[in-house]
Write a protein that holds these residues in place. Structure first.
Motif, PDB file in Angstrom:
ATOM      1  N   LEU A 124      -4.627  12.843   2.354  1.00 57.03           N
ATOM      2  CA  LEU A 124      -4.618  13.806   1.250  1.00 57.03           C
ATOM      3  C   LEU A 124      -3.322  13.658   0.452  1.00 57.03           C
ATOM      4  CD1 LEU A 124      -6.571  16.026   0.331  1.00 57.03           C
ATOM      5  CD2 LEU A 124      -5.137  17.650   1.513  1.00 57.03           C
ATOM      6  N   ASP A 125      -2.226  13.424   1.152  1.00 56.04           N
ATOM      7  CA  ASP A 125      -0.959  13.180   0.459  1.00 56.04           C
ATOM      8  C   ASP A 125      -1.045  11.945  -0.418  1.00 56.04           C
ATOM      9  OD1 ASP A 125       0.199  15.298   1.620  1.00 56.04           O
ATOM     10  OD2 ASP A 125       1.335  14.189   3.102  1.00 56.04           O
ATOM     11  N   LEU A 126      -1.792  10.962   0.052  1.00 62.38           N
ATOM     12  CA  LEU A 126      -1.912   9.723  -0.721  1.00 62.38           C
ATOM     13  C   LEU A 126      -2.999   9.827  -1.774  1.00 62.38           C
ATOM     14  CD1 LEU A 126      -1.561   7.077   2.097  1.00 62.38           C
ATOM     15  CD2 LEU A 126       0.174   7.893   0.551  1.00 62.38           C
ATOM     16  N   GLY A 127      -3.658  10.977  -1.855  1.00 65.81           N
ATOM     17  CA  GLY A 127      -4.624  11.186  -2.934  1.00 65.81           C
ATOM     18  C   GLY A 127      -6.073  10.919  -2.584  1.00 65.81           C
ATOM     19  N   ALA A 128      -6.392  10.672  -1.319  1.00 68.88           N
ATOM     20  CA  ALA A 128      -7.801  10.508  -0.938  1.00 68.88           C
ATOM     21  C   ALA A 128      -8.288  11.820  -0.336  1.00 68.88           C
ATOM     22  CB  ALA A 128      -7.953   9.382   0.071  1.00 68.88           C
ATOM     23  N   PHE A 129      -9.353  12.359  -0.886  1.00 67.94           N
ATOM     24  CA  PHE A 129      -9.771  13.694  -0.489  1.00 67.94           C
ATOM     25  C   PHE A 129     -10.697  13.684   0.709  1.00 67.94           C
ATOM     26  CE2 PHE A 129      -8.593  13.823  -4.855  1.00 67.94           C
ATOM     27  CZ  PHE A 129      -7.951  15.022  -5.012  1.00 67.94           C
ATOM     28  N   LEU A 193     -13.019   3.098   6.116  1.00 70.60           N
ATOM     29  CA  LEU A 193     -12.685   3.963   4.978  1.00 70.60           C
ATOM     30  C   LEU A 193     -11.194   3.933   4.667  1.00 70.60           C
ATOM     31  CD1 LEU A 193     -13.860   6.134   3.031  1.00 70.60           C
ATOM     32  CD2 LEU A 193     -13.199   7.827   4.709  1.00 70.60           C
ATOM     33  N   ASN A 197      -8.494  -0.185   3.630  1.00 70.62           N
ATOM     34  CA  ASN A 197      -8.511   0.080   2.197  1.00 70.62           C
ATOM     35  C   ASN A 197      -7.273  -0.524   1.542  1.00 70.62           C
ATOM     36  OD1 ASN A 197      -8.277   1.342  -0.347  1.00 70.62           O
ATOM     37  ND2 ASN A 197      -9.559   3.004   0.379  1.00 70.62           N
ATOM     38  N   ILE A 199      -5.871  -0.045  -1.352  1.00 69.76           N
ATOM     39  CA  ILE A 199      -4.938   0.893  -1.999  1.00 69.76           C
ATOM     40  C   ILE A 199      -4.085   1.578  -0.938  1.00 69.76           C
ATOM     41  CG2 ILE A 199      -4.748   2.935  -3.445  1.00 69.76           C
ATOM     42  CD1 ILE A 199      -7.318   2.204  -4.759  1.00 69.76           C
ATOM     43  N   PHE A 200      -4.727   1.944   0.185  1.00 65.44           N
ATOM     44  CA  PHE A 200      -3.982   2.586   1.269  1.00 65.44           C
ATOM     45  C   PHE A 200      -2.889   1.662   1.798  1.00 65.44           C
ATOM     46  CE2 PHE A 200      -3.517   3.037   5.891  1.00 65.44           C
ATOM     47  CZ  PHE A 200      -2.945   4.290   5.928  1.00 65.44           C
ATOM     48  N   LYS A 202      -1.443  -0.788   0.226  1.00 62.32           N
ATOM     49  CA  LYS A 202      -0.383  -0.935  -0.788  1.00 62.32           C
ATOM     50  C   LYS A 202       0.535   0.279  -0.813  1.00 62.32           C
ATOM     51  CE  LYS A 202      -1.268  -4.729  -3.277  1.00 62.32           C
ATOM     52  NZ  LYS A 202      -0.252  -5.751  -3.460  1.00 62.32           N
ATOM     53  N   ARG A 203      -0.006   1.459  -0.513  1.00 61.42           N
ATOM     54  CA  ARG A 203       0.813   2.668  -0.561  1.00 61.42           C
ATOM     55  C   ARG A 203       1.667   2.848   0.684  1.00 61.42           C
ATOM     56  NH1 ARG A 203      -0.118   7.067  -3.641  1.00 61.42           N
ATOM     57  NH2 ARG A 203       1.858   7.683  -2.758  1.00 61.42           N
ATOM     58  N   PRO A 352       6.361   9.176  -5.474  1.00 62.04           N
ATOM     59  CA  PRO A 352       5.152   9.012  -4.640  1.00 62.04           C
ATOM     60  C   PRO A 352       5.460   8.416  -3.271  1.00 62.04           C
ATOM     61  CG  PRO A 352       4.777   8.158  -6.828  1.00 62.04           C
ATOM     62  CD  PRO A 352       6.218   8.479  -6.746  1.00 62.04           C
ATOM     63  N   ASP A 353       6.477   7.547  -3.200  1.00 62.81           N
ATOM     64  CA  ASP A 353       6.848   6.982  -1.901  1.00 62.81           C
ATOM     65  C   ASP A 353       7.448   8.042  -1.004  1.00 62.81           C
ATOM     66  OD1 ASP A 353       5.941   4.588  -2.585  1.00 62.81           O
ATOM     67  OD2 ASP A 353       7.882   3.688  -3.028  1.00 62.81           O
TER      68      ASP A 353
END
Lengths: 370, 327
Positions: A124-129, A193, A197, A199-200, A202-203, A352-353
């Motif tokens: 959720l912190d990384l923006g995936a709901f 999931l 991922n 994007i996950f 990379k973050r 964001p980091d």
């Protein structure tokens, strides 16, 4: 990048919290920023200090039991465990083996529940709901199982000096086995999931690298320390209860970035399931509560007991004076030390980091403030 | 091409079109809000709104009434004018592009010969609203959101324009009606797959949707540029976002998916609208699914992605298209 003239002149402060979606509680972080770069993050604690330690010093040691669950409400049973074991060590109480087995099973279930909640909250912190609802779905099963035997869903007060409050039944054993089966299937979903991922990755990859040296300097423990490659687990290194009888591994990361901390927790859940399975297989018969005097006298002198909570090493330090009321109780909580490296770690990174790093530490604020 | 002559009958036609479009726009926002919540719920294995009406179908109307009844709170020390103008500014430019979109062969408010350019220019005005909202709010989080919105919009408008240009090169017109007309035999998505992919990715970013929802990144910036907005001010941003999504999807349908073309229907020149809406809502469905599946990218990763991958690839695509068209 950091010290250009422009950035020296254009610094400003940003209050992240006490009400902010990703501080997970009433934690305030004062950020000195330049554009989106964080120059100096300073955590400010104390918004929900409730004087738990002082409370322990002003009442008989039995009455403090419910307070232990209110410190870390996400993973309360290891907190129960640490406190009862401490008083048992101090008062010299023997615990029946069946009770120790029940303690280990329920504590490990609670650890899995805590890691599942963390997994969802981190995403959720990384923006995936979505992952948080999947995690809650699984966690709900654990809470149901624990509710059946402990009577509460979050702030447990299940262990007693000399055993546990209630014996477990066949229904508990069956539903725990069914849950383990189900969670192993769900791990496949989580892997597809989240873990794979792009994007996950990379973050989290190469973000917030805590070197082994730095982790030791700040006294980090638990998955955060193991993410940095140091295989220190209280269950292995300073064994308590019946943990030495079980076969499990201590997963470690390689370089100590957010992804490593994530992987350590995911693999830890699998190890917890293994411990639960072994304990269920070998569950001995017998009483679950030893005979304990009504007024427990704490002998003069000090005593320490450490357990592995979901966030790291939790240790209780007690000084007795011969009465039933502790003279002094000190609780060493893992989150406090884990957070303490943030000012060093968060220098010169993007906002964001910082959110990603904060999430990867798995902080529980009421535990820090006590 | 026709000259713009506003005669009374034409004026009435336009007025009717504007009224229909504005009412459609609210309807679309309600539908999208409902779809979003339902699809999100099913992705997350829960039922979603179930209480008001059959399967919660009236939920969004009730929510709308609630938002209307709320006080528009104006925080201390904000720039009052800008703070009030920003929601309207985000709402107005999203109405206008719908005037030139051909819903079916005969259902189009006005066929401008520069229709595509008109839509793109209106899309750029939209980001102004976010900047004004963030600037006027007197809130650092809102300011962050506004700055991100501007940088993101500039970065992604270029690949959008370039991918559109590839289509324009193929049919030699900016008029949307003629672009759709040119796709009678084969949809451009088969001739321009790369341009379509670039357009859809950049379109998701242009509408500030997850995984590119950086201007309102909830876990970082609380709510980004609309942190301070409540009641109708907030819902105008909300409607603006959904309409923007609709426009991006319908431009994709017009440019790449053959607009109103589809299997033959009676009164095809009017009922082509059915095919058009099916295509648009299919794309919107995709956008919603993406939002509820992926985490958010980081800001610099997003800009790198735009400048290092999307822009060069769309240039290459244009070059190839130009050479092939010349041959």
């Amino acid at each position: 990048m950091l010290e250009s003239d422009f950035q020296k002149k254009n610094r400003f402060f940003l209050n992240m919290g006490p009400q902010h979606p990703s501080t997970h509680g009433v934690l305030l972080i004062v950020l000195e920023m330049s554009g989106e770069y964080v120059l100096d993050p300073q955590p400010v604690l104390g918004f929900i200090h409730r004087m738990h330690e002082k409370m322990a010093e002003s009442r008989p040691c039995q009455s403090f039991m419910p307070n232990t669950a209110r410190m870390d409400y996400v993973c309360a049973l290891p907190y129960n465990h640490g406190y009862v074991s401490l008083v048992e060590r101090k008062a010299g109480i023997e615990v029946p083996r069946r009770a120790e087995y029940i303690r280990v099973i329920t504590s490990e279930l609670n650890r899995v529940a805590s890691h599942l909640l963390w997994l969802g909250a981190y995403l959720l912190d990384l923006g995936a709901f979505t992952p948080i609802l999947y995690g809650f779905d699984d966690r709900e099963h654990i809470l149901d199982i624990l509710e059946d035997i402990t009577g509460s869903r979050l702030t447990y007060c299940y262990y007693r000096f000399g055993g546990v409050n209630q014996d477990i039944d066949d229904k508990f054993v069956d539903s725990t086995r069914a849950f383990i089966k189900r969670l192993r299937k769900r791990f496949v979903i989580y892997e597809k999931l989240v873990t794979k991922n792009i994007i996950f990755i990379k973050r989290t990859e190469n973000i917030g690298i805590v070197s082994p040296d730095m982790a030791l300097r700040y006294g980090m423990t638990g998955p955060n320390l193991r993410g940095s490659g140091i295989a220190y687990d209280v269950r292995k290194n300073e064994p308590y209860s019946i943990y030495p009888e079980f076969d499990f591994e201590v997963p470690v990361g390689e370089q100590g970035d957010c992804l490593d901390r994530y992987m350590v927790r995911v693999r830890e859940m699998e190890q917890s399931l293994r411990i639960i399975e072994q304990a269920l297989d070998r569950l001995p018969e017998g009483p679950v509560r030893a005979k304990v005097p009504k007024n427990i006298k704490l002998s003069p002198g000090d005593c320490n007991f450490a357990v592995e909570a979901a966030r790291g090493e939790l240790s209780y330090y007690l000084v007795g004076d011969g009465t039933g009321v502790p003279y002094r109780l000190k609780v060493r909580v893992p989150s406090y030390s884990n957070l303490s490296c943030l000012p060093e770690l968060g220098r010169g990174i993007l906002l964001p980091d910082l959110v990603s790093i904060l999430g990867s530490f798995d902080l529980v604020i009421p535990e820090m403030d006590r | 091409m026709e000259t713009i002559s506003i005669l009374p009958p034409e004026l009435i036609r336009m007025l009717i079109a504007v009224i229909i479009i504005i009412s459609f726009l609210f309807l679309n926002a309600i539908m999208m809000g409902y779809l979003e919540r339902k699809i999100a719920a099913h992705v997350q294995r829960r039922p979603g709104p179930m209480e008001v009406g059959f399967h919660g179908i009236l939920q969004l109307i009730v929510d709308g009434v609630k938002l209307l009844g709320k006080e528009l709170l104006i925080p201390f020390k904000v720039d009052r004018t800008l703070f009030r103008v920003a929601p309207l500014l985000s709402f107005t430019p999203v109405i206008l592009p719908l005037l030139v979109i051909p819903f079916s062969e005969k259902l189009q408010a006005r066929d401008l010969n520069l229709g595509l350019i008109f839509i793109v220019s209106m899309g750029s005005v939209n980001v102004m609203a976010l900047l004004v909202a963030g600037w006027g709010s007197n809130n650092k989080y809102a300011m962050f959101g506004a700055m991100r919105a501007v940088a993101q919009s500039i970065a992604f408008e270029i690949p959008i324009l370039l991918s559109m240009l590839a289509v324009v090169l193929m049919c030699n017109t900016f008029s949307l009606k003629e672009i759709v007309g040119a796709q009678e035999k084969i949809w451009f998505v088969f001739l321009q797959p790369l341009a379509f992919l670039i357009y859809v990715i950049a379109g998701v970013a242009e509408t500030n949707r997850a995984p590119f929802d950086l201007p309102e990144a909830e876990s970082e910036l609380t709510a980004g540029f609309h942190t301070e907005y409540s009641g109708m001010g907030f819902s105008l941003f909300f409607i603006g976002e959904y309409t923007n999504m609709f426009i991006v999807a319908s431009v994709a349908a017009v440019l790449f998916l053959g607009g109103w073309h589809g299997p033959h229907l009676p009164y095809g020149e009017y009922l082509g609208i059915v095919w058009f809406f099916l295509k648009v809502y299919f794309l919107l469905f995709l956008m919603i699914m993406i939002r509820w599946t992926y985490p958010r990218v980081r800001f610099d990763q997003l800009l790198n992605f735009a400048w290092k991958y999307l822009v060069p690839f769309s240039f290459v695509n244009i070059l190839i298209t130009a050479v092939l068209v010349k041959l």
